[in-house]
Design a protein around this motif. Structure first.
Motif, short mmCIF file in Angstrom:
data_model
loop_
_atom_site.label_atom_id
_atom_site.label_comp_id
_atom_site.label_asym_id
_atom_site.label_seq_id
_atom_site.Cartn_x
_atom_site.Cartn_y
_atom_site.Cartn_z
N ARG A 1 2.22 1.83 -3.49
CA ARG A 1 1.15 2.20 -4.48
C ARG A 1 0.86 3.88 -3.96
O ARG A 1 0.70 4.56 -5.02
N ARG A 2 0.98 4.05 -2.96
CA ARG A 2 0.65 5.58 -2.72
C ARG A 2 1.87 6.50 -3.10
O ARG A 2 1.57 7.69 -3.34
N ASP B 1 0.77 -1.21 -0.10
CA ASP B 1 0.12 -0.09 -0.05
C ASP B 1 0.84 1.28 -0.02
O ASP B 1 0.47 2.32 -0.55
#
Length: 452
Positions: A78-79, A75
């Motif tokens: 991806r951020r 995550d």
């Protein structure tokens, strides 16, 4: 009159995660920097931690476990703009920003002294145990831990009649919070009211600082905010600045240079910026509780600051037996250093303090990354009723120890180099291991991948 409830300290040790590696991410942590790039052994690391837990359980101390976090944290990547499937993201991150992949893969949540700050029910106005997960904003890899830590603590300490959970402080340098690594509770006995020593490295809103080499992580404002969250009064708290020389020497948390338990404060001469003022404030407050502080001071002449930090003598566990005596749990490195061994022998032989025994443990995999016995555990004082109210099967016993050792042997690699972090198989290996663990410990769906 109702009898006063009994209480015991439970050490919640962090299980080392499957991606344990030596990336050297922690600024100011000299051991981590020294071993950057070394080959790690996640299986040995986890089994060393479990062996220490089992030995303390066998000695009669209450022992529990906290779960690892799922890594790599895709995550985060991806951020930060990496896109595509898991394999694509990992390969792109390794190629374009390897430090980000290493941060996303850190197993530093094993050091649960940083997980949260805890106030026992004997000290709180509502007679509940209070928790605040640390924001750990000083470093990227550790700041990723807050969400899973909060989920795990909420699952374990779920009964609102007994437990109260507060949100982590806003993740800003003004409110930098490193959890219980900078917090010590002193008391006559665990069921008695206590005094809370909060140690900070800097003022969040600025001011002159004598720290020159490394950054201080804990702010005074964060410590004060947590005390307010937990409803602690001024009379229950002492706020003390850590010695800047200790921080610059590599004592990135106060628990690297001091440890307290019961009435005892075991500390190095350079633990506090104003040693005498700290002792005086603690003594005055403890006098109001009809108990007396027992300071054990180690001078720099008898143990040079750099040796104290490199051997992690003060990053030891100080545990109380039922007869009032205490055991000091030290890393094996303390046994092999003659200066440290001499200091320990003198403390054990001194009948003016309750420490009657010292025991060394091999936790080399953790030590090489900069974490001793005290880093590996979060201390939670619980009454019998509070222990009965735990919402997961995390208390260690013989059967659970064997189950966890078997789980580690089946799921963990015995070799992990930094370049192995680019192996996409680690994602599925870690998820499979933690999914099984959450069922073994009856934690529920605490990991984001379990909720998607």
């Amino acid at each position: 009159m109702m009898p006063k409830p009994t209480a015991r300290e439970v050490n919640f040790d962090g299980l080392v995660g499957p991606t344990h590696n030596y990336s050297g991410l922690a600024h100011g942590n000299l051991a981590a920097a020294r071993h950057q790039g070394a080959i790690a052994n996640p299986r040995a690391a986890a089994l060393q931690g479990l062996a220490k837990m089992k030995a303390l359980h066998d000695e009669g101390f209450a022992q529990a476990v906290l779960p690892p976090h799922h890594r790599p944290n895709l995550d985060l990547l991806r951020r930060l703009g990496f896109a595509g499937g898991d394999t694509t993201i990992i390969r792109q991150a390794e190629r374009e920003a390897p430090q980000l992949l290493r941060s996303a893969s850190s197993a530093a949540a094993m050091w649960t002294a940083n997980a949260a700050t805890v106030t026992p029910s004997a000290d709180s106005a509502d007679a509940r145990v209070h928790f605040t997960p640390a924001n750990l904003q000083a470093s990227l890899h550790r700041s990723l831990e807050t969400e899973t830590t909060a989920a795990a603590l909420s699952a374990i300490f779920a009964d609102e009649q007994h437990f109260s959970h507060h949100p982590a402080l806003p993740a800003t340098s003004i409110l930098g919070d490193e959890g219980a690594a900078n917090h010590t509770r002193l008391c006559e006995g665990y069921a008695h009211p206590g005094i809370h020593l909060f140690v900070y490295g800097r003022h969040g809103f600025g001011g002159d600082s004598a720290i020159r080499r490394f950054s201080a992580r804990q702010s005074l404002e964060a410590s004060q905010a947590i005390a307010r969250q937990h409803g602690l009064t001024d009379e229950q708290c002492v706020f003390s600045a850590q010695h800047p020389g200790a921080i610059d020497a590599g004592a990135f948390h106060n628990d690297v240079i001091a440890v307290g338990n019961g009435r005892v404060l075991f500390y190095h001469e350079y633990a506090f910026a104003d040693e005498q003022a700290t002792l005086d404030a603690l003594s005055r407050r403890m006098d109001t509780l009809d108990t007396t502080l027992c300071p054990i001071r180690v001078s720099n002449d008898s143990l040079p600051l750099q040796t104290a930090i490199s051997t992690y003598l003060f990053n030891s566990q100080l545990l109380s037996r039922e007869d009032g005596s205490m055991m000091l749990i030290v890393p094996a490195e303390c046994d092999t250093d003659p200066t440290v061994a001499e200091v320990i022998e003198a403390i054990v032989d001194d009948t003016d303090n309750p420490i009657t025994e010292a025991r060394a443990f091999d936790i080399k995999q953790s030590m090489d990354n900069g974490g001793g016995p005290a880093c590996l555990r979060l201390r939670v004082v619980l009454t019998d009723a509070e222990r009965d109210a735990l919402g997961a099967k995390v208390m260690l016993d013989d059967a659970r120890y064997e189950t966890l050792c078997d789980w580690v042997r089946r799921h963990y690699r015995d070799r992990l180099a930094i370049e192995d972090l680019a192996d996409p198989a680690l994602v599925t290996e870690s998820a499979a291991a933690l999914d099984e663990l959450s069922q073994l410990l009856q934690l529920g769906s605490i990991y984001p991948f379990q909720r998607t």
